[in-house]
Design a protein around this motif. Sequence first.
Motif, PDB file in Angstrom:
ATOM      1  N   ARG A  14      10.547  -3.459  20.336  1.00 21.08           N
ATOM      2  CA  ARG A  14      10.563  -2.769  21.711  1.00 21.08           C
ATOM      3  C   ARG A  14       9.451  -3.546  22.657  1.00 21.08           C
ATOM      4  O   ARG A  14       9.650  -3.916  23.630  1.00 21.08           O
ATOM      5  N   ALA A  15       8.392  -3.759  21.892  1.00 16.33           N
ATOM      6  CA  ALA A  15       7.258  -4.737  22.492  1.00 16.33           C
ATOM      7  C   ALA A  15       7.793  -6.169  22.910  1.00 16.33           C
ATOM      8  O   ALA A  15       7.722  -6.537  23.996  1.00 16.33           O
ATOM      9  N   LEU A  16       8.442  -6.747  21.973  1.00 18.59           N
ATOM     10  CA  LEU A  16       8.977  -8.137  22.341  1.00 18.59           C
ATOM     11  C   LEU A  16      10.359  -8.221  23.160  1.00 18.59           C
ATOM     12  O   LEU A  16      10.087  -9.025  24.137  1.00 18.59           O
ATOM     13  N   ASN A  17      10.961  -6.954  23.258  1.00 18.53           N
ATOM     14  CA  ASN A  17      12.055  -7.090  24.208  1.00 18.53           C
ATOM     15  C   ASN A  17      11.632  -6.592  25.548  1.00 18.53           C
ATOM     16  O   ASN A  17      12.051  -7.164  26.675  1.00 18.53           O
ATOM     17  N   ARG A  18      10.400  -5.941  25.686  1.00 16.71           N
ATOM     18  CA  ARG A  18       9.862  -5.601  27.133  1.00 16.71           C
ATOM     19  C   ARG A  18       9.342  -7.173  27.568  1.00 16.71           C
ATOM     20  O   ARG A  18       9.403  -7.439  28.624  1.00 16.71           O
ATOM     21  N   ILE A  19       8.715  -7.753  26.628  1.00 12.99           N
ATOM     22  CA  ILE A  19       8.178  -9.338  27.094  1.00 12.99           C
ATOM     23  C   ILE A  19       9.410 -10.088  27.352  1.00 12.99           C
ATOM     24  O   ILE A  19       9.695 -10.793  28.384  1.00 12.99           O
ATOM     25  N   ASP A  20      10.682  -9.926  26.442  1.00 11.91           N
ATOM     26  CA  ASP A  20      11.684 -10.597  26.907  1.00 11.91           C
ATOM     27  C   ASP A  20      12.270 -10.455  28.072  1.00 11.91           C
ATOM     28  O   ASP A  20      12.600 -11.281  28.859  1.00 11.91           O
ATOM     29  N   LEU A 160       5.660 -22.146  30.725  1.00 13.00           N
ATOM     30  CA  LEU A 160       6.798 -21.101  30.735  1.00 13.00           C
ATOM     31  C   LEU A 160       7.731 -21.224  29.642  1.00 13.00           C
ATOM     32  O   LEU A 160       8.305 -20.322  29.008  1.00 13.00           O
ATOM     33  N   VAL A 161       8.399 -22.483  29.816  1.00 16.39           N
ATOM     34  CA  VAL A 161       9.242 -22.773  28.775  1.00 16.39           C
ATOM     35  C   VAL A 161       8.980 -23.002  27.411  1.00 16.39           C
ATOM     36  O   VAL A 161       9.531 -22.384  26.495  1.00 16.39           O
ATOM     37  N   VAL A 166       8.440 -20.094  22.029  1.00 19.47           N
ATOM     38  CA  VAL A 166       7.519 -19.546  21.223  1.00 19.47           C
ATOM     39  C   VAL A 166       8.021 -17.889  21.006  1.00 19.47           C
ATOM     40  O   VAL A 166       7.946 -17.404  19.747  1.00 19.47           O
ATOM     41  N   LEU A 167       8.589 -17.252  22.344  1.00 18.31           N
ATOM     42  CA  LEU A 167       8.793 -15.743  22.151  1.00 18.31           C
ATOM     43  C   LEU A 167      10.205 -16.092  21.280  1.00 18.31           C
ATOM     44  O   LEU A 167      10.369 -14.800  20.473  1.00 18.31           O
ATOM     45  N   ASP A 168      11.071 -16.867  21.574  1.00 22.60           N
ATOM     46  CA  ASP A 168      12.138 -16.879  20.545  1.00 22.60           C
ATOM     47  C   ASP A 168      11.919 -16.854  19.184  1.00 22.60           C
ATOM     48  O   ASP A 168      12.690 -16.240  18.408  1.00 22.60           O
ATOM     49  N   ILE A 169      11.023 -17.866  18.813  1.00 22.22           N
ATOM     50  CA  ILE A 169      10.745 -17.938  17.342  1.00 22.22           C
ATOM     51  C   ILE A 169      10.139 -16.576  16.755  1.00 22.22           C
ATOM     52  O   ILE A 169      10.525 -16.083  15.804  1.00 22.22           O
ATOM     53  N   VAL A 170       9.192 -15.969  17.650  1.00 19.74           N
ATOM     54  CA  VAL A 170       8.560 -14.623  17.293  1.00 19.74           C
ATOM     55  C   VAL A 170       9.795 -13.682  17.121  1.00 19.74           C
ATOM     56  O   VAL A 170       9.891 -12.628  16.016  1.00 19.74           O
ATOM     57  N   LEU A 172      12.883 -14.286  16.423  1.00 28.23           N
ATOM     58  CA  LEU A 172      13.599 -14.502  15.127  1.00 28.23           C
ATOM     59  C   LEU A 172      12.961 -13.931  13.956  1.00 28.23           C
ATOM     60  O   LEU A 172      13.554 -13.352  13.170  1.00 28.23           O
ATOM     61  N   ALA A 173      11.536 -14.146  13.773  1.00 31.23           N
ATOM     62  CA  ALA A 173      10.823 -13.353  12.803  1.00 31.23           C
ATOM     63  C   ALA A 173      10.926 -12.183  12.532  1.00 31.23           C
ATOM     64  O   ALA A 173      10.867 -11.632  11.677  1.00 31.23           O
ATOM     65  N   ALA A 174      11.231 -11.338  14.021  1.00 29.67           N
ATOM     66  CA  ALA A 174      11.053 -10.095  13.985  1.00 29.67           C
ATOM     67  C   ALA A 174      12.554  -9.445  13.722  1.00 29.67           C
ATOM     68  O   ALA A 174      12.814  -8.255  13.755  1.00 29.67           O
ATOM     69  N   GLY A 175      13.520 -10.447  13.485  1.00 33.86           N
ATOM     70  CA  GLY A 175      14.845  -9.925  13.294  1.00 33.86           C
ATOM     71  C   GLY A 175      15.571  -9.560  14.384  1.00 33.86           C
ATOM     72  O   GLY A 175      16.881  -9.016  14.399  1.00 33.86           O
ATOM     73  N   MET A 176      15.220 -10.136  15.705  1.00 34.40           N
ATOM     74  CA  MET A 176      15.937  -9.837  16.851  1.00 34.40           C
ATOM     75  C   MET A 176      16.964 -10.889  17.083  1.00 34.40           C
ATOM     76  O   MET A 176      16.887 -12.236  16.790  1.00 34.40           O
ATOM     77  N   PRO A 177      18.029 -10.702  17.790  1.00 35.58           N
ATOM     78  CA  PRO A 177      19.019 -11.656  18.184  1.00 35.58           C
ATOM     79  C   PRO A 177      18.439 -12.610  19.225  1.00 35.58           C
ATOM     80  O   PRO A 177      17.603 -12.419  20.114  1.00 35.58           O
ATOM     81  N   GLU A 178      19.181 -13.833  19.433  1.00 42.62           N
ATOM     82  CA  GLU A 178      18.793 -14.808  20.330  1.00 42.62           C
ATOM     83  C   GLU A 178      19.612 -14.532  21.393  1.00 42.62           C
ATOM     84  O   GLU A 178      20.503 -13.836  21.630  1.00 42.62           O
ATOM     85  N   ASN A 179      19.024 -14.712  22.710  1.00 40.22           N
ATOM     86  CA  ASN A 179      19.610 -14.559  23.942  1.00 40.22           C
ATOM     87  C   ASN A 179      20.664 -15.679  24.121  1.00 40.22           C
ATOM     88  O   ASN A 179      20.481 -16.858  23.799  1.00 40.22           O
TER      89      ASN A 179
END
Length: 187
Positions: A14-20, A160-161, A166-170, A172-179
Motif C-alpha cells: 500500500r505504501a509503495l502503491n501510494r508512492i507509485d 526523478l527517473v 529504484v522504486l520499481d526495483i523495490v 519487484l522485491a515486494a512482489g508488486m507488478p511492473e507498470n
Amino acid sequence: MTPLDYQPEGPLQRALNRIDRLNWSLGGAFLWISNICLLVMLGLTTATIILRPMSMAPYWMWPWTMVFFIWLSFFGFFALYARLKDVRIDFVAERLGPAGMVITRIVSDAATLVVTGVLILQIPKVIATSNGVYDGAILPAGFELPRLALSVPLFISTVLVALTAVLDIVKLAAGMPENVTDHHPEV
C-alpha cells in the motif's frame, strides 16, 4: 497495468502503491509542463513567421523558442519515462515467459540507473561550466536568462527517473507488478 489499476495487498505494498501513484501523477504534471513548453514554442514560432515579413518580430522570440524547446525535451524526459511512453521491446520478454519479464525488468532498471547515474555525476561539471546568460532570452526585468536555468529541468528529471527505477526495483522485491501499458487492447 498502471499504479491506478493495482490493488495492494499488505502495508508495504500500500505504501509503495501510494508512492507509485504520486510518481505517476508527477509524470502527468511533467507531461503538462512539456505540452505548455510546446505550445509556447509553437506560438513564438508562429508569431515570428507572421511578424518577420512585416519587420515586427522582436529579437527575443527566437532565443525563447530555443529555451522552451530545451525545457520541453528535459521535462519530457521524466514525463515519458514515468508515464510509460519510453521505448520498450516487451515482445522479446513475453516470449521468455514470467522469468524473462523479471529479467528484462531488472536489466531495464539497472540500465536506467547507469544512464541517470552518469548524468547525475555530470551535474557539478554542468553547473561549473554554465556561466553567463543565454543571449537574447530576455526576462521581464530586462535581464537575460542565466545559462544554468537551461539545465535545471534536466537535473530534476534525471533524479526523478533514477528514483522511478529504484522504486520499481523495490516494488519487484515486494512482489508488486511492473507498470506496463496495455499492448493488447480487448476486442
